[in-house]
Enzyme design. Structure first.
Site, PDB file in Angstrom:
ATOM      1  N   GLN A 114       0.766  -1.028   0.071  1.00 42.15           N
ATOM      2  CA  GLN A 114       0.037  -0.013  -0.540  1.00 42.15           C
ATOM      3  C   GLN A 114       0.908   1.630  -0.012  1.00 42.15           C
ATOM      4  OE1 GLN A 114      -3.292   0.107   2.326  1.00 42.15           O
ATOM      5  NE2 GLN A 114      -2.401   1.641   3.294  1.00 42.15           N
ATOM      6  N   TYR A 116       0.361   4.988   0.552  1.00 39.26           N
ATOM      7  CA  TYR A 116      -0.209   4.941   1.184  1.00 39.26           C
ATOM      8  C   TYR A 116       0.720   7.354   1.999  1.00 39.26           C
ATOM      9  CZ  TYR A 116      -4.991   3.804   0.334  1.00 39.26           C
ATOM     10  OH  TYR A 116      -6.101   3.808  -0.357  1.00 39.26           O
ATOM     11  N   SER A 117       1.190   6.878   2.995  1.00 35.67           N
ATOM     12  CA  SER A 117       1.684   7.313   3.467  1.00 35.67           C
ATOM     13  C   SER A 117       2.954   7.700   3.019  1.00 35.67           C
ATOM     14  CB  SER A 117       1.933   6.402   5.323  1.00 35.67           C
ATOM     15  OG  SER A 117       1.090   6.110   5.891  1.00 35.67           O
ATOM     16  N   SER A 150       4.457  -1.760   4.475  1.00 34.33           N
ATOM     17  CA  SER A 150       4.664  -3.684   4.916  1.00 34.33           C
ATOM     18  C   SER A 150       4.739  -4.217   3.695  1.00 34.33           C
ATOM     19  CB  SER A 150       3.140  -3.537   5.677  1.00 34.33           C
ATOM     20  OG  SER A 150       3.262  -2.632   6.273  1.00 34.33           O
ATOM     21  N   GLU A 234      -9.809  -1.517   6.459  1.00 29.97           N
ATOM     22  CA  GLU A 234      -9.125  -2.497   7.424  1.00 29.97           C
ATOM     23  C   GLU A 234      -9.159  -2.744   8.952  1.00 29.97           C
ATOM     24  OE1 GLU A 234      -4.522   0.089   6.040  1.00 29.97           O
ATOM     25  OE2 GLU A 234      -5.839   1.240   6.919  1.00 29.97           O
ATOM     26  N   SER A 359      -2.734   7.425  13.784  1.00 28.92           N
ATOM     27  CA  SER A 359      -2.900   8.226  14.922  1.00 28.92           C
ATOM     28  C   SER A 359      -4.120   8.001  16.377  1.00 28.92           C
ATOM     29  CB  SER A 359      -1.837   8.844  15.112  1.00 28.92           C
ATOM     30  OG  SER A 359      -2.287  10.317  14.648  1.00 28.92           O
TER      31      SER A 359
END
Length: 381
Positions: A114, A116-117, A150, A234, A359
């Site tokens: 993924q 994204y971040s 990941s 998720e 978070s």
């Protein structure tokens, strides 16, 4: 939703348990393909039988997740493709995209990560800077950096959220692209070594990486809607399997506490009971949410619950271990850096539980604004 099991569910459980027992005993070298051959990948996909999967009701999906965790089967490397990308393609993809990507996921042949971040856009996903510019050859050229990715070191593909509209800000002008990882010189993966000594996460650098125009999901500029749809997945059935793992960890800590010096400490005893009760509450909240009884803030509530609970479990593990939990192995001839024992790893890894996946601060803001209707947080330009 009524989550009492039916005779069909009980038969499904026995089938799942028998299959796992038999196939785990063989220790197949490629576990994802073994799951694919058994038809166990994507059992909850709408119309999943089209791609060679078994089909299962929601309660049977819960049964499979629980039996998988109880069998202590290998960690899934195909989770991101099966449980995040595939349902997103089913909801937003073209027939051609579904026919190209869903069968290899169902067979356990293609792995996903993924994108994204980013270093400056973690929980605040709308702040991403990675760009994707349309080229004249029917491709997009992706340039930028993703982080905390990941399984990027094992993945064949990455779904990437990138800016396709030059000068766009926040959630406008974003697109959702499927990018092949095997592009030497254009895609670089760097493992991130954590304080546990392991490297589950990676940095990924895109330097003009190619993504075909037909692999744009949901249309150009609609990436934010597609990304939010994916993030909601998720907190699905896989949370029940996660909680079975939590139960095993808690049971191990309780065993240590009742057989060691910690059993004489009333504060630790009280905390053990509290952890046990909170885990029961999390299970029923997850079942309530899966049954359609949750509200718009249910995913955020779930993340707040398990993130804080798991971090406290790591702290409790060290409290039960006492001074022995702060030292290395008894055999100091082991080369440095030495391996952490499971509870030491649990303590260190869970320090991040309230940060990754959104978070606590972000989850509370979502609940405040979208559920409670409180004034929106002031955005600094």
């Amino acid at each position: 939703m009524d989550f009492r099991t039916t005779p069909q569910d009980d038969a499904f459980r026995e089938d799942a348990r028998a299959w796992l027992t038999t196939h785990l005993a063989r220790q197949p070298p490629d576990w994802e393909r073994e799951l694919g051959r058994g038809g166990w990948i994507g059992i909850g996909w709408p119309g999943g039988a089209t791609y060679g999967n078994r089909t299962a009701t929601l309660t049977q999906q819960v049964v499979w997740a629980e039996e998988y965790a109880r069998a202590e089967a290998p960690a899934r490397t195909g989770h991101i493709g099966e449980n995040l990308l595939a349902p997103t393609l089913i909801a937003h993809g073209t027939p051609e995209q579904k026919n190209r990507f869903l069968p290899p996921i169902a067979r356990g042949e293609e792995l996903w990560c993924q994108g994204y971040s980013e270093p400056g856009a973690g929980s605040d996903l709308a702040g991403i800077r990675t760009t994707a510019r349309r080229a004249g050859d029917g491709t997009y050229r992706v340039t930028g950096q993703k982080i905390w990715t990941s399984l990027a070191h094992e993945a064949d593909w990455c779904f990437v959220l990138a800016r396709t509209e030059e000068g766009s800000r926040r959630h406008h002008g974003l697109s959702f692209l499927l990018v092949p990882m095997d592009q030497p010189g254009r895609v670089e993966v760097r493992p991130i070594r954590q304080m546990t000594g392991t490297s589950e996460f990676n940095e990924v650098f895109f330097d003009g990486a190619e993504a075909r125009a037909e692999h744009l999901v949901g249309g150009e500029g609609n990436g934010w809607q597609v990304a939010m749809s994916l993030l909601a997945l998720e907190r699905g059935v896989s949370t029940l399997a996660q909680q079975v793992g939590f139960t095993r960890e808690l049971e191990h800590i309780i065993t240590l506490a009742t057989t060691g010096d910690a059993r004489a400490d009333p504060a630790l005893r009280e905390q053990l009971v509290k952890q046990w009760a909170e885990l029961k509450v999390m299970r029923w909240n997850a079942l309530r949410t899966l049954g359609g009884s949750g509200d718009a803030g249910a995913p955020s509530v779930a993340k707040l619950l398990w993130g804080g609970w798991h971090r406290r479990l790591g702290e409790l593990a060290m409290g039960v271990r006492g001074a022995a939990g702060t030292v290395g192995p008894a055999d100091w001839s082991e080369p440095s850096p030495y391996e952490l024992d499971p509870l030491q790893h649990l303590f260190l890894f869970t320090r991040a539980d309230t940060i990754y996946g959104g978070s606590d601060e972000i989850q509370r803001t979502i609940i405040a604004e979208r559920v409670l209707g409180l004034p929106r947080e002031v955005r600094v330009p």
